[in-house]
Design a protein around this motif. Structure first.
Motif, PDB file in Angstrom:
ATOM      1  N   ALA A 186      13.613  25.614  27.753  1.00 60.19           N
ATOM      2  CA  ALA A 186      13.278  24.867  26.542  1.00 60.19           C
ATOM      3  C   ALA A 186      12.020  24.052  26.796  1.00 60.19           C
ATOM      4  N   MET A 187      11.176  23.920  25.767  1.00 59.43           N
ATOM      5  CA  MET A 187       9.948  23.161  25.961  1.00 59.43           C
ATOM      6  C   MET A 187       9.335  22.752  24.631  1.00 59.43           C
ATOM      7  N   PHE A 188       8.607  21.631  24.661  1.00 58.98           N
ATOM      8  CA  PHE A 188       7.750  21.264  23.543  1.00 58.98           C
ATOM      9  C   PHE A 188       6.523  22.172  23.568  1.00 58.98           C
ATOM     10  N   SER A 189       5.923  22.375  22.394  1.00 57.54           N
ATOM     11  CA  SER A 189       4.738  23.224  22.321  1.00 57.54           C
ATOM     12  C   SER A 189       3.948  22.855  21.071  1.00 57.54           C
ATOM     13  N   GLY A 190       2.749  23.428  20.964  1.00 57.98           N
ATOM     14  CA  GLY A 190       2.035  23.431  19.706  1.00 57.98           C
ATOM     15  C   GLY A 190       1.315  22.160  19.300  1.00 57.98           C
ATOM     16  N   TYR A 191       0.635  22.312  18.179  1.00 53.74           N
ATOM     17  CA  TYR A 191      -0.167  21.266  17.549  1.00 53.74           C
ATOM     18  C   TYR A 191      -0.038  21.507  16.050  1.00 53.74           C
ATOM     19  N   THR A 192       0.528  20.577  15.325  1.00 51.33           N
ATOM     20  CA  THR A 192       0.816  20.812  13.911  1.00 51.33           C
ATOM     21  C   THR A 192       0.010  19.882  13.007  1.00 51.33           C
ATOM     22  N   ILE A 193      -0.131  20.307  11.759  1.00 50.83           N
ATOM     23  CA  ILE A 193      -0.851  19.531  10.741  1.00 50.83           C
ATOM     24  C   ILE A 193       0.061  19.462   9.519  1.00 50.83           C
ATOM     25  N   PRO A 194       0.808  18.380   9.339  1.00 50.29           N
ATOM     26  CA  PRO A 194       1.887  18.358   8.343  1.00 50.29           C
ATOM     27  C   PRO A 194       1.406  18.452   6.900  1.00 50.29           C
ATOM     28  N   SER A 195       2.164  19.221   6.128  1.00 53.31           N
ATOM     29  CA  SER A 195       1.972  19.296   4.679  1.00 53.31           C
ATOM     30  C   SER A 195       3.207  18.698   4.013  1.00 53.31           C
ATOM     31  N   THR A 196       3.190  18.638   2.693  1.00 51.79           N
ATOM     32  CA  THR A 196       4.372  18.155   1.969  1.00 51.79           C
ATOM     33  C   THR A 196       5.429  19.239   1.821  1.00 51.79           C
ATOM     34  N   ASP A 197       5.187  20.396   2.409  1.00 51.44           N
ATOM     35  CA  ASP A 197       6.154  21.489   2.413  1.00 51.44           C
ATOM     36  C   ASP A 197       7.073  21.302   3.625  1.00 51.44           C
ATOM     37  N   GLY A 198       8.081  20.450   3.453  1.00 52.79           N
ATOM     38  CA  GLY A 198       8.979  20.169   4.564  1.00 52.79           C
ATOM     39  C   GLY A 198      10.229  19.448   4.103  1.00 52.79           C
ATOM     40  N   VAL A 199      11.260  19.438   4.947  1.00 51.07           N
ATOM     41  CA  VAL A 199      12.529  18.800   4.599  1.00 51.07           C
ATOM     42  C   VAL A 199      13.166  18.146   5.820  1.00 51.07           C
ATOM     43  N   PHE A 200      13.885  17.051   5.564  1.00 51.27           N
ATOM     44  CA  PHE A 200      14.827  16.486   6.523  1.00 51.27           C
ATOM     45  C   PHE A 200      16.199  17.071   6.210  1.00 51.27           C
ATOM     46  N   TYR A 201      16.967  17.374   7.247  1.00 50.79           N
ATOM     47  CA  TYR A 201      18.311  17.911   7.064  1.00 50.79           C
ATOM     48  C   TYR A 201      19.349  16.807   7.268  1.00 50.79           C
ATOM     49  N   GLY A 202      20.339  16.759   6.366  1.00 47.77           N
ATOM     50  CA  GLY A 202      21.397  15.766   6.499  1.00 47.77           C
ATOM     51  C   GLY A 202      20.852  14.351   6.428  1.00 47.77           C
ATOM     52  N   GLY A 203      21.600  13.416   7.016  1.00 49.95           N
ATOM     53  CA  GLY A 203      21.205  12.012   6.936  1.00 49.95           C
ATOM     54  C   GLY A 203      21.055  11.319   8.270  1.00 49.95           C
ATOM     55  N   ASP A 204      21.081  12.079   9.371  1.00 51.72           N
ATOM     56  CA  ASP A 204      21.039  11.449  10.691  1.00 51.72           C
ATOM     57  C   ASP A 204      19.807  10.577  10.884  1.00 51.72           C
ATOM     58  N   LEU A 205      18.651  11.049  10.443  1.00 49.85           N
ATOM     59  CA  LEU A 205      17.408  10.324  10.678  1.00 49.85           C
ATOM     60  C   LEU A 205      17.042   9.371   9.551  1.00 49.85           C
ATOM     61  N   LEU A 206      17.492   9.674   8.340  1.00 51.27           N
ATOM     62  CA  LEU A 206      17.079   8.882   7.179  1.00 51.27           C
ATOM     63  C   LEU A 206      18.111   7.856   6.734  1.00 51.27           C
ATOM     64  N   ASN A 207      19.373   8.042   7.116  1.00 53.12           N
ATOM     65  CA  ASN A 207      20.413   7.225   6.479  1.00 53.12           C
ATOM     66  C   ASN A 207      21.574   6.959   7.426  1.00 53.12           C
ATOM     67  N   ASP A 208      21.269   6.616   8.668  1.00 53.43           N
ATOM     68  CA  ASP A 208      22.327   6.300   9.622  1.00 53.43           C
ATOM     69  C   ASP A 208      22.516   4.788   9.662  1.00 53.43           C
ATOM     70  N   GLU A 209      21.966   4.098  10.647  1.00 50.03           N
ATOM     71  CA  GLU A 209      22.023   2.637  10.679  1.00 50.03           C
ATOM     72  C   GLU A 209      21.119   2.025   9.617  1.00 50.03           C
ATOM     73  N   VAL A 210      19.962   2.647   9.396  1.00 42.70           N
ATOM     74  CA  VAL A 210      18.951   2.100   8.493  1.00 42.70           C
ATOM     75  C   VAL A 210      18.553   3.178   7.487  1.00 42.70           C
ATOM     76  N   ALA A 211      18.531   2.829   6.206  1.00 43.41           N
ATOM     77  CA  ALA A 211      18.075   3.761   5.174  1.00 43.41           C
ATOM     78  C   ALA A 211      16.556   3.674   5.064  1.00 43.41           C
ATOM     79  N   ILE A 212      15.879   4.788   5.311  1.00 46.67           N
ATOM     80  CA  ILE A 212      14.423   4.821   5.229  1.00 46.67           C
ATOM     81  C   ILE A 212      13.996   5.947   4.296  1.00 46.67           C
ATOM     82  N   ALA A 213      12.782   5.832   3.773  1.00 47.91           N
ATOM     83  CA  ALA A 213      12.259   6.844   2.860  1.00 47.91           C
ATOM     84  C   ALA A 213      11.475   7.893   3.635  1.00 47.91           C
ATOM     85  N   ALA A 214      11.750   9.151   3.348  1.00 44.52           N
ATOM     86  CA  ALA A 214      11.070  10.249   4.034  1.00 44.52           C
ATOM     87  C   ALA A 214       9.557  10.159   3.869  1.00 44.52           C
ATOM     88  N   VAL A 215       9.102   9.751   2.685  1.00 45.46           N
ATOM     89  CA  VAL A 215       7.662   9.736   2.428  1.00 45.46           C
ATOM     90  C   VAL A 215       6.936   8.746   3.335  1.00 45.46           C
TER      91      VAL A 215
END
Length: 313
Positions: free
Chosen positions: A183-212
């Motif tokens: 397993a390894m990290f790789s690559g170089y990315t340039i984010p677009s608005t074409d993307g999604v967070f899955y579930g609520g682990d990162l956005l809505n666990d201890e703290v509710a944050i906005a994806a944007v």
């Protein structure tokens, strides 16, 4: 008399359980990232660690910050201290760990085997622009960090590895490869608005944050790494699957999506668009594991005491 003694013993055990549960989660924030002039100065990296310790007035996390690029120092630290979660703030183009360090990481992983891989950690607190001034827009980067650490902690502990694009993933991949070969990290990315967070682990666990808010931060410094996903066999011969927590296509969108953050557990159901401005995203998908409260433990204990009294009355 014996009934009174039994009740006293049960109450004592219950209070001990409550005190143990209330103890802060111990975190080691290990910074092997060079300062890159003043862009990633140690005080900026330590700010993330201190944010954990000071969260909610203190008492939830106790984070120890160590900055070292010297091989062998991690092994000394882990041989003398134990932690619930280790964060590797690792964005270097050269090796920073030796065999003793990696063996110590494997020992930690043997009992705390949850993994979270974050290809966006480096830019979270650097001298660059307003969005990289931690804790970030609307404190979203602070909230993201809290949610990541909390997910690892409540699952029994583990390892978070954070890095940046493929110029500087050597030390991160040393750690990852020591516990999940191949397993390894790789690559170089340039984010677009074409993307999604899955579930609520990162956005809505201890703290509710906005994806944007997170997206705007990433978009301002487009250099995220691709976090590994897929099926592997870990160092101990156990099968492990790494699941994406957030997938994003490169600009202008419409192409393949890449994972920026992945984990060894599967996120919950539901998706939140990466440019969604609602704190918590999909409100039907909170973080995967609620933490039992001290009050709930006390209530359960009192019920147990009542049942014991009825049995012996």
């Amino acid at each position: 008399m014996f009934k009174s003694i039994k009740i006293t013993i049960l109450l004592s055990a219950l209070l001990t359980m409550s005190a143990a549960w209330a103890a802060p989660y111990s975190v080691l924030w290990w910074d092997s990232t060079p300062t890159y002039g003043s862009q990633a100065a140690d005080p900026l990296r330590q700010e993330m660690s201190d944010y954990l310790t000071n969260y909610n007035g203190g008492g939830v996390y106790n984070s120890t910050y160590v900055s070292s690029e010297v091989p062998g120092t991690l092994a000394v630290e882990l041989n003398n201290n134990s932690y619930d979660v280790i964060v590797f703030d690792a964005t270097s183009g050269s090796q920073k760990f030796d065999a003793a360090d990696l063996a110590a990481v494997q020992n930690h992983y043997a009992t705390k085997s949850n993994l979270l891989l974050d290809g966006s950690l480096y830019i979270r607190s650097i001298n660059y622009n307003a969005t990289t001034d931690f804790p970030g827009p609307n404190s979203a980067l602070g909230g993201l960090t809290i949610n990541e650490i909390n997910q690892l902690a409540v699952r029994g502990g583990g390892i978070m590895i954070g890095t940046d694009h493929n110029c500087c993933q050597v030390d991160a991949n040393q750690i990852l490869g020591s516990v999940v070969p191949g397993a390894m990290f790789s690559g170089y990315t340039i984010p677009s608005t074409d993307g999604v967070f899955y579930g609520g682990d990162l956005l809505n666990d201890e703290v509710a944050i906005a994806a944007v808010d997170v997206f705007n931060h990433w978009d301002s410094v487009p250099s995220q790494a691709i976090a590994e996903t897929g099926d592997f066999v870990d160092f101990f011969g156990n099968n492990i699957t790494l699941y994406s927590q957030v997938d994003v296509a490169d600009k202008p969108g419409g192409g393949p999506r890449f994972s920026y953050i992945s984990s060894s557990w599967q996120p919950g159901d539901g998706e939140t668009d990466i440019d969604d401005d609602t704190p918590g995203g999909d409100s039907n998908n909170p973080g995967a594991i609620p933490e039992p409260s001290t009050t709930a433990l006390l209530f359960a204990g009192l019920v147990l005491i009542g049942l014991r009294m009825r049995q012996h009355s």
